[in-house]
Structures are given as C-alpha cells and as structure tokens.
Design a protein around this motif. Sequence first.
Motif, PDB file in Angstrom:
ATOM      1  N   ARG A 129       0.835  -1.215   0.000  1.00  0.00           N
ATOM      2  CA  ARG A 129       0.000   0.000   0.000  1.00  0.00           C
ATOM      3  C   ARG A 129       0.863   1.256   0.000  1.00  0.00           C
ATOM      4  NH1 ARG A 129      -2.789  -2.820   4.019  1.00  0.00           N
ATOM      5  NH2 ARG A 129      -4.771  -3.701   3.319  1.00  0.00           N
ATOM      6  N   LEU A 159      -6.514  -5.814  -1.919  1.00  0.00           N
ATOM      7  CA  LEU A 159      -6.147  -4.842  -0.880  1.00  0.00           C
ATOM      8  C   LEU A 159      -7.249  -3.810  -0.761  1.00  0.00           C
ATOM      9  CD1 LEU A 159      -2.496  -3.918  -1.973  1.00  0.00           C
ATOM     10  CD2 LEU A 159      -3.095  -5.394  -0.061  1.00  0.00           C
ATOM     11  N   TRP A 161      -7.424  -0.713  -1.336  1.00  0.00           N
ATOM     12  CA  TRP A 161      -6.703   0.394  -1.957  1.00  0.00           C
ATOM     13  C   TRP A 161      -7.290   0.700  -3.330  1.00  0.00           C
ATOM     14  CZ3 TRP A 161      -4.033   1.503  -6.421  1.00  0.00           C
ATOM     15  CH2 TRP A 161      -3.259   2.689  -6.408  1.00  0.00           C
ATOM     16  N   GLY A 173      -2.735  -6.086  -6.094  1.00  0.00           N
ATOM     17  CA  GLY A 173      -1.828  -4.988  -5.796  1.00  0.00           C
ATOM     18  C   GLY A 173      -0.490  -5.165  -6.476  1.00  0.00           C
TER      19      GLY A 173
END
Length: 202
Positions: A129, A159, A161, A173
């Motif tokens: 992240r 994730l 994100w 990710g």
Amino acid sequence: MIAEERRRTADLVESLSPHQLATRSLCGAWTVKEVAGHLVAAVAASGGAALLLVVRSGFDIHRANARLAARMARRPAGELAALLREHAEDPFKPPIVGYPGQLTDLQVHGQDIRRPLGLPHDLRPDRLRISLDFLVGGRAVGFVPRRRPAGLRFEAADLDWAWGDGPVIRGTGEALLLGLTGRRAALDDLSGEGVAELRRRI
C-alpha cells in the motif's frame, strides 16, 4: 521495512542457482543477478566510484546506473547477499523520493526477479500500500511518468486500496505495482476498460 526487505532480498539472491541468476529479469535487459547488483550498489557502492561512472557515462544517470549494476553483479551471489545484509539498516534517505522510494525500489525489483523465475511475489500488504500510494502521489521521479496514471482509476482486488478517476484498471496490488512502473508482463493480469490506455502509455 526497508531493512527487512533488503534482508529478504539477500535470502532470495542467495537461494538462486547460476541458471536462475542468469535469467533475464523484467527490468530491461538486466539479468536477475544484475538487478541484485543494482540493489546492492544503491547501498554499498562508494560515492567516489559512482561519481566517476557518472562522469564516464557523459552524466547520463541511467547509463551510469546500468554500468554500476553490471560491475557489482560480477561478484558472487553470496557476496551480494552479504552486502545487502551488512547495509540493511543504512539510513540514507534519497532526495525527492525519500524512504517510500527506497521501499518501492526493493519491492518492484523483487518482482523483476521473482516473476520470470515463477516464484510467488511474497509482498507484504502494508508495504505494498505504501508503494502504491507513492507511485501515484506525484513524487515517484524515475519510477512513473506523471502522465501514466493521470485520468485512470486503479483498484486493487486483494487490498483495501484504490486511486484516481476515469476508466478502471483492476487487479492484484502486485500487478498494479508492476503496471504502474511499466512492466508489460503484468498487463495481462489486469482487467477493466482502462487497461488498453495504460498499455498504450507504457
């Protein structure tokens, strides 16, 4: 985080066979061992030697970096691993990109090594992240041209994100990390209407 990633990279490099070390990485024309050499040079090369290579390379930083990586990669893999461990906690903070840049460099180049060898990515979600935020945050000089992520939305499937507005690019990710940094090998692992545009920009 950076220190641990250097130690993990040292363990990886030390575990590879000569054939694996000679395999072409995802990073341009570099072999796996030359990628390791680059990571070692970032912390273990003397400032004087690096400056001399910059001068001899016509002040072309990228060319000097490639020559330094190749020179470092002449050392045995065990020595490269030992140097990464020895300098694992080097506190140097690069200008502009800072510590997030160093962490991202280690994670991206770790995948440059692992993907061609068919090894699992082994990335830590919290560190991933940080690197994704860094790559889209405008300070990733030398990592991502500013125009590459502009006007696109990136969503990580594994994730919590996401970033941006526009046509969506979705994937793990790890695949987003590599796509943002221009690794074409990861594009087939991404989906969404924005992938074609990302491919064109790379």
